[in-house]
Design an enzyme around this catalytic site. Sequence first.
Site, PDB file in Angstrom:
ATOM      1  N   ASP A  45      -0.142 -34.211   9.911  1.00  9.41           N
ATOM      2  CA  ASP A  45       1.055 -33.634   9.320  1.00  9.41           C
ATOM      3  C   ASP A  45       1.084 -32.126   9.603  1.00  9.41           C
ATOM      4  O   ASP A  45       0.054 -31.447   9.473  1.00  9.41           O
ATOM      5  CB  ASP A  45       1.029 -33.887   7.810  1.00  9.41           C
ATOM      6  CG  ASP A  45       2.252 -33.337   7.102  1.00  9.41           C
ATOM      7  OD1 ASP A  45       3.337 -33.916   7.271  1.00  9.41           O
ATOM      8  OD2 ASP A  45       2.112 -32.327   6.391  1.00  9.41           O
ATOM      9  N   GLU A  66       2.622 -33.465  14.206  1.00 10.56           N
ATOM     10  CA  GLU A  66       3.894 -32.745  14.217  1.00 10.56           C
ATOM     11  C   GLU A  66       3.671 -31.338  14.771  1.00 10.56           C
ATOM     12  O   GLU A  66       2.931 -30.562  14.162  1.00 10.56           O
ATOM     13  CB  GLU A  66       4.453 -32.639  12.801  1.00 10.56           C
ATOM     14  CG  GLU A  66       4.829 -33.962  12.175  1.00 10.56           C
ATOM     15  CD  GLU A  66       5.327 -33.780  10.746  1.00 10.56           C
ATOM     16  OE1 GLU A  66       6.479 -34.143  10.465  1.00 10.56           O
ATOM     17  OE2 GLU A  66       4.553 -33.260   9.912  1.00 10.56           O
TER      18      GLU A  66
END
Length: 646
Positions: free
Chosen positions: A334, A365
């Site tokens: 994340d 990400e």
Amino acid sequence: MGKTAKQWKEFYRTKDFQDQYCNTQEKLGMECTKEGTSFRLWSPVADQTEICFYRNGEKEEAYEVHPMKRQENGVWSYETGESLHGVYYDFLLDIEGERIQSADPYARACGVNGTRSMAVDLRKTDPKGWEEDLAPKKEGEQIIYELHVKEFSWDVSGGFPEHVRGKYPAFCCGNTSLYGEGKYPTGTAYLKQLGVNYVQLMPVYDYGSVDEEKDGFNWGYDPMNYNVPEGSYSTDPFHGEVRIRELKEAIQALHRQGFRVIMDVVYNHTYSLDSWFQKTMPWYFYRVWEDGSVSNGSACGNDVASEQAMCAKYILESVLYWAEEYHMDGFRFDLMGLLDVELMNRIRKELDARYGIGEKLVFGEPWRAAETAVEGNALLADKAHMHLLDERIGMFSDDTRDAVKGSVFDAEEPGFANGGADLEEQILASVKAWCGQKDPKVKAPSQVITYVSAHDNHTLWDKLCETTESEELKRKQYRLAAGMYLTCQGIPFLLSGEEFARTKGGRDNTYNAPITINRLDWEQAYKEQELVEYYRGLITLRKMLPGLCDKSTQAAKRILKMWKKDGCVGLYVDNQTKEKTELWKTLCIVYNGSEKQQEVKLLKGTWEVLADGEDSFLWKHPQIAAEHMKVSPVSILILGKREEGR
């Protein structure tokens, strides 16, 4: 009065501190076997430390308190020849005249809601046959399916036994069906039929945003105990060993059913600044601006300082722990754009050394919510530094996502599939996973996760509802969007339920919305059987096309010819392999985003129709294509040319 955040940071930056205390070879945390138990806590700033033992993980007073010995490098230790399996503990630290109570940042187990750590003999938590547990053999393509543990099995339509709904053991139920009637598969049986081969679990570490004593819901991007499974997904959050065993059983069951398992990890921030990191080492594990204000590039209140030596050690060892102890097959990071390049490359290198090159998937990400106070010369693992990352570290391609369906920040902005203009060049770049550009940042398709929907933002269906009124047109656009990203090079990824037009009622951010909005509606899957079958055909076909599955640095060269006109693009793909096992030597793929029929003159040869906007299983009984092929409005066309004589 104690030090300010700025003063702590200045102290940690000194050469004396780093030389004396930052020994990344130190073994930290709890270890419990039948021969004895040891505890090692890193807190060089503590003047004194005690360990407290409890009979449960709740509010009962300590039955024993022992002083810990200060070792070199600022490590405090306590050892006993007794196995303390099942005993709960925490620490009392004296730091700058203040007595602080803290759980163990390195804990492997904990009590309800994670506020008290638990000693655990991990071998006692292994399911039967765990030592023999292996991931299924890797296929030629990875198809990733993103799942939330509670969403997966909570709805009664899934036919799961009531006591496992929303829990880890639901993954052990291999033969569930719609309302338990035995007719339409649900759960893992359904996923196997769909053809996905990687299950990505949204956070399953212990997080702070759900009260484990109640029936709450959250996506779980709120880390509390990084190395402990979340208790709200277990059948008993009060006994720390249960959640460990049940998560292992779930992974074992997924492996046996043919799925590899990816863990969604959030090392970029913690649930709050009132964390075990902060209690044991004030401000060491967090980023702070020069004026003393807290860095908040995560938009969650804090940023973890991955560039600090002992923080990098923690994150690396945590990843390796989940891979070894829980047999995780990959990691999705994340807000990876908040972590540093050096750490991510170290993680990739260590996983490769232990398990084989590329055996464990690593991706994340490549962005952050805002700027972050990264220290020194550390470079962040974002899109700008993609070329510095190992070619086997992947990134979600928001460029492909937005080119296909439109911006996630402007709900009414369309992409190529739903009527957007001037996107042809972006679509052609997407096909090649953005490799081979004039200013290349992407080394290989292994660095690109190709997708159009994930847990964040609108579902694909809800996005199209914002851009398109006509139901008939919306459904054509949906199939075109699916066909496009499932025929781009890169690693395909889909949100659970995308294949049956999953909706969240138009809401784009449901991280703490009721489970009734977030749950997988298995009845919807069977109302949308035709769409599910369309996805199934595309996924099956994808696995048969090595020209699209190639993840090497030379993959872009397989795209032989590209052309475009307003609202329509096409390309040829070299689909050959050295083994000569492919069915079709060359592919022709056309995306028609316009509402007009298009005509394509094919290169010489005998071409077969493999899929179009109506049927993704045409390859089973392929028809010979005409020299001038008609491409229906808002649809995809996939053609294959066999090698002569086959």
